[in-house]
Design an enzyme around this catalytic site. Structure first.
Site, PDB file in Angstrom:
ATOM      1  CB  CYS A 416      32.232  41.566  44.261  1.00  0.00           C
ATOM      2  SG  CYS A 416      31.630  43.167  43.703  1.00  0.00           S
ATOM      3  CG  HIS A 460      30.739  40.295  40.213  1.00  0.00           C
ATOM      4  ND1 HIS A 460      30.598  40.286  41.574  1.00  0.00           N
ATOM      5  CD2 HIS A 460      31.411  39.148  39.885  1.00  0.00           C
ATOM      6  CE1 HIS A 460      31.149  39.189  42.065  1.00  0.00           C
ATOM      7  NE2 HIS A 460      31.658  38.488  41.054  1.00  0.00           N
ATOM      8  CG  ASP A 476      33.541  35.680  41.402  1.00  0.00           C
ATOM      9  OD1 ASP A 476      33.914  36.436  42.310  1.00  0.00           O
ATOM     10  OD2 ASP A 476      32.462  35.816  40.790  1.00  0.00           O
TER      11      ASP A 476
END
Lengths: 676, 321
Positions: A416, A460, A476
């Site tokens: 991520c 995250h 995202d």
């Protein structure tokens, strides 16, 4: 005997010694992970040595050896921890002193000192954990130490082990009502000194610096980060973004969160809120940091905090013990729609000017081709991520000095933070304000309790960019590469060998069994209830409770309430003891009357011996009070006949005493008539 | 402390034949009423008696007198180390005339058997006797012969001289319902003896007071003596005490518990009561329990007395403590 210049050794009963050694072992056991490894060796040696001394195979160490040990212990702690202060070093020092004291245990008083130290060492475990398991463990060890104390006070040397254990268990149980009173009513006094607990909390998951290029292995932990109790429905996984901090600076390698906490505070008039609020409670495990994770945009209550312009909440005090706070979230919000302060604009568009030339070029090219529209720019970056062969992995290769170029055009493997970082870099390269957000995403809904579990492996990173008229918009990029990461709510399935690294199950290889996962959830549920009802009972909740009971909370009223409750508990215990003894006696009416007779006699100075029969006693009493001889004889014979003779037969032969009630009445009368 | 309770004020029940028995025995055995009562209780409870004392204390006199007043047949065996089982039980002898083996009964075929210095015989011989005591029958050459009814063994042993003896193990001591010792006579009695009183002489004039049928009747009446729940509670407290206190290496067995109750019944009967009171139990406890108990650090095997004292002192006759 040159080296035995110590006081005469008290011959400790074997049972007491065994219990004492077990107590020492159990008190030290939970600290094993924390203390320096050499201390464990010391622990073993001291234990064996002390046992050999008890068996008279070895002698106590001489004075110079003890001096050497103490100095060595202090130096060892300083060498390992760098200090003798703080909880870790302090506990290590305490334990080393506690262990060495074993080799100095000559007299009974020394043994008592060890007992007290055992209680103290045991209590220090609460500096590190307040979980249900810890509390139960402490309770069990409390019983063992108390049993050692009891065994030390027993005169009988060959006593069985279970006797002091049972006595200790009963004693500790008797303390429970008092414990409850103190738990609910005794004022919570804040720490008088700063223990510096920050250092003790292992930082897993989130950190305020992130260097994707350096991390060859994302450190994953199955530790719990926080739990969330929702008042309504739990939102879908893709909406669950728990914001914790803002990475606003990038130096070419590392993203860091330095600007946001110090930046201008949150300003309500730059916020637009629509729609319904979500209400929930966050039960946060200790982090050693100030972040208070929450979904944006939230209002927090129940904790002292401030909110930054990046919409992140920071606790005033470091979260070094488990806390909980109430959150009200408005998922439909807009912030800074009309622009942002000039210096903030600078922060969110700054990039290191040198290096990463290909990425710069790509970003500028994309921006030009999308018509200088940030939203279309975003869409094309995400499409690019999705169409090119980017791979989501938790074990990315290391990146070179031009980390962005290396990642985007070379390795194309990352997690991520790589994708969020690359996205922010490209946006900023095109001149659009953007920032990386660190926090947690997803979480696991508990099937039994209506709450959400967020673990450290749910940590995250995602991104936000600013667009005029809409304010900050969340993106995202990971969703473009690994949508299941976002949709599933948790990484757990793809993590495989990493996910439950610190869970005990994984070590036993039992992780894959379905019932183990159920068991894990069950255990978590119990722990959750414990946390919710016991650990989070802090001074605030207590104050509310006191207010409900007392109306106005003043020290006098608290003292009064404590006194009343303590009195009730003690009275209740006393009553219970008296009643249970009564029940144990199982006295019938004749026995009770005879006891009255005995009491009368003991007032006159005559006591029946334990093993003395009623008739033998009667003879002795008659010698002492010859003038009352007849009454005393009558009382004794009546009692003896009631207790021992065959009354059903008596009815036929002796018409005078027809029934037991007549005999009892006669006995009662005779005792009343007795005047000494 | 015990044994002086006026019998008349407790149940009105005086057994004339028992008091006559006691009186008769007291004439021979001067100043030993308590031991006489115990020995009599033992026989009335159908148990065997072990008398342990030094030589010359009147063991033989007691056993002889008992047999005589009860009107029973009497045999005496002096145990020695070369005594064989056949010397007690009897042997089969080949009869030339009938060309068959014929059983010649040994001295054990009697109603009262005095086994003098039982610990001098070898374990094999002791075993033969003790087995007969338990079974009340003997087996020789595969044939079983019942012993006469009633059958009592009064064994004596010398506690001091242990040289060349085979002490009875606990399991065999258990076969004796009671173990008593006579002890030294008190000064007035001793003066009488020194002046020339000869118990043996009086023994010859001793008449049987009861007969076999009457004895059986007395024994039957002993079993009818009432035992209340309160008393059984006391007995059970005693048993529990010996089993729980760590001063005892082992507690009293259920058989010992039954022996306690039977003896207490007999003792209450001898004392002329129709029910048992705790004092009865206390009176017979030393005789019944001492030889069945051993202390946890008992080396001599004679710690029983101290242990029974602790039972008497520490177990309350009243419920509760």
């Amino acid at each position: 005997m040159a080296d035995s210049r110590h006081p005469p050794v008290f011959p400790m009963p074997r049972t007491a010694f065994v219990l004492l050694m077990v107590s020492v072992t159990l008190a030290v056991l939970p600290h094993v992970q924390r203390v320096p490894p050499w201390l464990l060796a010391v622990f073993g040696i001291v234990l064996v040595w002390r046992i050999q001394v008890f068996r008279q195979r070895l002698r106590f160490p001489p004075k110079w050896a003890r001096l050497f040990m103490v100095c060595g212990g202090v130096l060892g702690v300083v060498y390992y921890h760098g200090t003798i202060f703080g909880p870790d070093a302090g506990v290590a020092l305490l334990i080393s002193a506690y262990l060495f004291k074993q080799l100095e245990m000559y007299t009974r008083r020394d043994a008592f000192l060890i007992i007290i130290l055992s209680f103290f060492v045991l209590a220090t475990e609460f500096l590190f954990s307040t979980s249900l398991f810890t509390s139960l463990y402490v309770f069990v060890v409390l019983v063992v130490i108390t049993a050692a104390l009891i065994a030390l006070n027993m005169t009988d040397t060959s006593i069985a082990l279970w006797r002091p254990m049972r006595a200790a268990f009963v004693t500790v149980l008797q303390a429970v009502p008092l414990l409850l009173v103190f738990f609910f009513l005794f004022p919570r006094i804040g720490p008088i000194w700063d223990l510096g607990m920050k250092s003790t909390i292992a930082r897993t998951g989130l950190s305020d610096r992130m260097t994707p290029g350096d991390v060859a292995d994302l450190s994953q932990s199955a530790k719990l980060a926080f739990r969330i109790e929702f008042e309504g429905e739990i939102p879908a996984p893709r909406d669950r973004y728990w914001r914790a901090l803002i990475f606003d600076r990038f130096d070419g390698k590392t993203w860091s969160a330095q600007g946001d906490p110090q930046s201008i505070p949150f300003s309500p008039n730059r916020l637009n809120v629509n729609g319904e609020a979500l209400r929930y409670r966050v039960l946060l495990e200790p982090t050693g940091n100030n972040w208070l994770p929450a979904m944006p945009w939230s209002q927090l209550s129940g904790v002292k905090h401030r909110t930054s312009n990046g919409l992140v909440h920071y606790a005033i005090n470091v979260v070094d013990s488990a806390i909980s706070y109430q959150v009200e979230t408005f998922p439909d919000y807009q912030y800074e729609t009309e622009g942002m302060p000039r210096d903030m604009w600078g922060v969110y568009t700054t990039l290191p000017p040198l290096g990463n030339a290909r990425t710069y070029a790509l970003a500028k090219d994309l921006y030009r081709r999308t018509g200088r529209n940030p939203e279309r720019m975003t869409a094309s970056i995400l499409r690019w991520f999705n169409e090119e062969r980017f791979i989501y992995t938790l074990k990315p290769p290391k990146l070179g000095s031009d980390s962005m170029d290396d990642f985007l055009f070379g390795t194309r493997k990352g997690f991520c933070a790589h994708y969020a970082g690359a996205f922010v870099f490209m946006m900023r390269a095109a001149g659009i304000p953007a920032r990386m957000i660190g926090g947690y995403q997803g979480g696991e809904a508990h099937p039994i309790g209506k709450y959400l579990l967020v673990h450290q492996y749910d940590a995250h990173a995602w991104a936000e960019y600013w667009v005029n008229g809409k304010g900050w918009v969340r993106v995202d990029p990971t969703a473009a590469i690994a949508p299941e990461r976002i949709e599933m709510g948790s990484l757990r399935d793809s993590l495989d060998e990493l996910s439950l690294l610190d869970s005990p199950f994984s070590k036993m290889g039992l992780r894959n069994l379905p019932f183990m996962s159920e068991l894990r959830l069950m255990i978590d549920y119990v722990d959750y209830l414990w946390f919710k009802n016991v650990v989070s009972f802090d001074s605030g909740v207590q104050h509310k409770l006191l207010q409900r009971i007392l109306g106005e909370v003043t020290p006098q009223r608290i003292a009064m309430l404590l006194g009343v409750c303590g009195g009730v508990v003690v009275l209740g215990l006393g009553l219970w003891m008296v009643l249970s003894q009564r029940r144990l006696l199982e006295l019938d009416l004749a026995d009770k009357l005879y006891l009255r007779f005995q009491r009368k006699l003991s007032q006159a100075g005559l006591q029946r011996e334990t093993g003395e029969g009623v008739m033998s006693f009667s003879l002795r009493v008659q010698q002492r009070f010859p003038d009352q001889s007849d009454t005393i004889n009558k009382i004794s014979c009546l009692y003896s006949n009631i207790k021992y003779s065959n009354r059903s037969e008596k009815r036929d032969t002796d018409k005078k005493l027809t029934s037991e009630s007549d005999s009892i009445a006669a006995l009662n009368q005779a005792i009343k008539n007795l005047k000494l | 402390m015990v044994g002086h309770i006026p019998t008349t004020i407790l149940g009105v029940f005086v057994s004339t034949s028992v008091s006559v028995l006691i009186d008769a025995l007291a004439k021979v055995l001067l100043g030993k009423e308590e031991q006489i009562k115990l020995a009599l209780s033992c026989l009335l409870a159908k148990g065997h008696l072990l008398v342990e004392d030094l030589p010359g204390m009147g063991k033989t006199t007691l056993s002889h007198a008992l047999a005589k007043v009860l009107g029973l047949e009497y045999q005496r065996i002096q145990f020695t180390s070369d005594l064989l089982p056949a010397d007690i039980l009897g042997t089969s002898i080949f009869n030339q005339a009938s060309t068959e083996f014929e059983f010649r009964p040994g001295p054990i075929f009697t109603q009262v058997l005095l086994a003098d210095e039982i610990n001098r015989a070898t374990p094999k011989t002791q075993g033969a006797l003790l087995e007969a005591m338990e079974e009340r029958q003997i087996t020789v050459d595969g044939k079983t012969y019942p012993l006469p009814q009633p059958f009592f063994v009064i064994a004596t042993q010398n506690p001091i001289t242990q040289m060349g003896t085979y002490p009875l193990p606990e399991s065999q001591l258990d076969r004796f319902l009671m173990r008593i010792s006579l002890g030294y006579p008190d000064p007035t009695v001793e003066r009488k003896l020194l002046k020339g009183f000869n118990p043996r002489h009086d023994m010859d004039q001793l008449q049987a007071v009861t007969n076999q049928a009457e004895l059986a009747q007395l024994q039957q009446r002993v079993t009818k003596i009432f035992v209340s729940d309160a008393l059984l509670d006391y007995v059970q407290r005693i048993l529990a005490f010996t089993r729980q206190s760590n001063r005892f290496s082992f507690g009293l067995s259920p058989r010992a518990g039954m022996a306690l109750v039977q003896c207490a019944q007999a003792y209450a009967f001898v004392a002329g009561r129709d029910h048992v009171i705790p004092e009865d139990v206390q009176s017979i406890l030393p005789a019944v329990a001492e030889h069945r108990l051993a202390g946890s650090q008992d080396v001599t095997g004679h710690e029983g007395q101290r242990l029974v004292d602790s039972v008497l002192k520490q177990v309350d006759v009243m419920p509760g403590r």
